[in-house]
Design an enzyme around this catalytic site. Structure first.
Site, short mmCIF file in Angstrom:
data_model
loop_
_atom_site.label_atom_id
_atom_site.label_comp_id
_atom_site.label_asym_id
_atom_site.label_seq_id
_atom_site.Cartn_x
_atom_site.Cartn_y
_atom_site.Cartn_z
N GLY A 12 -5.01 -8.95 -0.07
CA GLY A 12 -5.28 -7.64 0.52
C GLY A 12 -4.88 -7.63 1.99
O GLY A 12 -5.48 -6.94 2.82
N GLY A 13 -3.85 -8.40 2.31
CA GLY A 13 -3.46 -8.62 3.70
C GLY A 13 -2.89 -7.41 4.42
O GLY A 13 -2.82 -7.40 5.65
N SER A 14 -2.50 -6.37 3.66
CA SER A 14 -1.93 -5.18 4.31
C SER A 14 -2.96 -4.08 4.50
O SER A 14 -2.65 -3.01 5.02
CB SER A 14 -0.75 -4.63 3.47
OG SER A 14 -1.23 -4.22 2.20
N VAL A 17 -8.87 -4.53 6.74
CA VAL A 17 -9.43 -5.78 7.28
C VAL A 17 -8.34 -6.84 7.43
O VAL A 17 -8.31 -7.58 8.42
CB VAL A 17 -10.60 -6.28 6.40
CG1 VAL A 17 -11.21 -7.55 6.99
CG2 VAL A 17 -11.67 -5.20 6.27
N TYR A 141 -17.72 -0.31 -9.18
CA TYR A 141 -17.30 -1.12 -8.02
C TYR A 141 -18.43 -2.06 -7.61
O TYR A 141 -18.20 -3.25 -7.35
CB TYR A 141 -16.93 -0.18 -6.88
CG TYR A 141 -16.54 -0.87 -5.59
CD1 TYR A 141 -15.25 -1.38 -5.43
CD2 TYR A 141 -17.44 -0.99 -4.54
CE1 TYR A 141 -14.88 -2.01 -4.25
CE2 TYR A 141 -17.08 -1.61 -3.35
CZ TYR A 141 -15.79 -2.12 -3.22
OH TYR A 141 -15.44 -2.74 -2.04
N LYS A 192 -9.21 14.82 9.25
CA LYS A 192 -9.61 16.24 9.26
C LYS A 192 -9.57 16.84 10.67
O LYS A 192 -9.13 17.97 10.86
CB LYS A 192 -11.02 16.39 8.68
CG LYS A 192 -11.09 16.43 7.18
CD LYS A 192 -12.52 16.71 6.74
CE LYS A 192 -12.59 16.96 5.25
NZ LYS A 192 -13.97 17.25 4.83
#
Length: 319
Positions: A12-14, A17, A141, A192
């Site tokens: 999840g390096g992109s 975090v 989740y 927003k």
């Protein structure tokens, strides 16, 4: 020359975090004996066991920070609970088992405070994860993330593995997903406000604005991840959060964004939209026992930096 003795793979390096860890490492927090490898879904499909194993055999990590997950805000979770459960269970099992099979010394996985029981006393601490069902809006989740804690204990008891997990509160910062429909509350609000400012319209906030959250800046969380990877030796998870006294309401968060982006229009609360959990106040007492002097970035400063990043990178930001 210092010999590299740690090869740290970040899944999840992109994401939010992962990018924060990459920046903190590049800005001087990395060490000469560490080699950092950041991978994303483009490098391997972690729901696929063979691809996950091949990724580990290619990079031969000694340490893993496991951030990869299927994530989304409240409304996406409500629609796709089964998908959130299945994808995340597959990802987590593949990553942890590949780590075990390839002899990884330590894995630090990322959980979330939404995994805690819906009916609970506050503040929540690390001992309460499994004390009742999570909030029904994102049970898929939440249960998948809880299972990481179960697996960590299993790998430790059966194989002596040093696999642990951190539980951050609401993370925000540069490189977040600023999608209004599917993103989390703070980046959604930033987007927003940006649009309302462009069009000169009112700012509509979903819900009453009353729910309260502890927000942690991604760069602060990244610094804490490095400490956990290097120093924290428990298998039991640790909550990474600002203190209970730093909890802010959604309304207060919106006002901080309005101020940071110099928005002069009207604020409207759409109370026909769901609020989600009213609060999920977490105790950072365990973190403070280990790191009494850790300095968090003040909330308004972190919001200001995130708004500035989004405005400067609007064309390429995830939205």
């Amino acid at each position: 020359m210092t010999e590299v003795t740690k090869r740290i793979l970040v899944t999840g390096g992109s994401g939010l975090v992962g990018k924060a860890i990459e920046k903190v490492v590049a800005d001087g927090e990395g060490r000469p004996d560490e080699e950092w490898i950041f991978v994303s879904s483009r490098d391997a499909d972690l729901t696929n066991p063979a691809e996950t194993k091949a990724l580990f055999e290619r990079h031969k990590p000694t340490h893993v920070i496991h951030l990869a997950a299927m994530v989304g805000g409240l409304f996406k979770n409500i629609r796709y609970n089964l998908d959130f459960w299945r994808r995340n269970v597959h990802i987590n099992d593949n990553v942890l088992h590949s780590a075990y099979e390839t002899g990884v010394q330590k894995v630090v996985s990322c959980l979330s405070t939404c995994i805690f029981p819906d009916k609970t006393t506050y503040p929540i601490d690390e001992s309460m994860i499994h004390n009742g069902p999570p909030h029904s809006s994102n049970f898929g989740y939440s249960y998948a993330k809880r299972m990481i804690d179960v697996q960590n204990r299993g790998y430790f008891e059966q194989h002596g593995c040093r696999f642990t997990a951190v539980i951050p509160t609401n993370v925000f910062g540069p490189h977040d997903n600023f999608n209004i429909e599917d993103g989390h509350v703070l980046p959604g609000l930033i987007h927003k406000v940006y649009l309302a400012k462009q069009t000169g319209s009112a700012l509509t906030i979903w819900g009453t604005g009353k729910p309260r959250r502890q927000f942690i800046y991604s760069l602060d969380l990244a610094r804490l991840f490095l400490w956990v990877l290097r120093e924290y030796d428990e298998v039991e998870p640790i909550i990474l959060s600002v203190g209970e006294e730093d909890e802010v309401s959604i309304k207060e968060a919106a006002e901080a964004i309005v101020e940071a982006m110099d928005f002069r229009g009207e604020l409207v609360f759409d109370t026909t939209k769901a609020d989600g959990q009213f609060k999920k106040t977490a105790s950072n007492a365990k973190l403070r026992r280990y790191l009494p002097g850790f300095q968090f970035t003040p909330f308004r400063q972190a919001v200001k930096e995130t708004c500035a990043w989004f405005s400067a990178n609007y064309a390429n930001a995830r939205k």
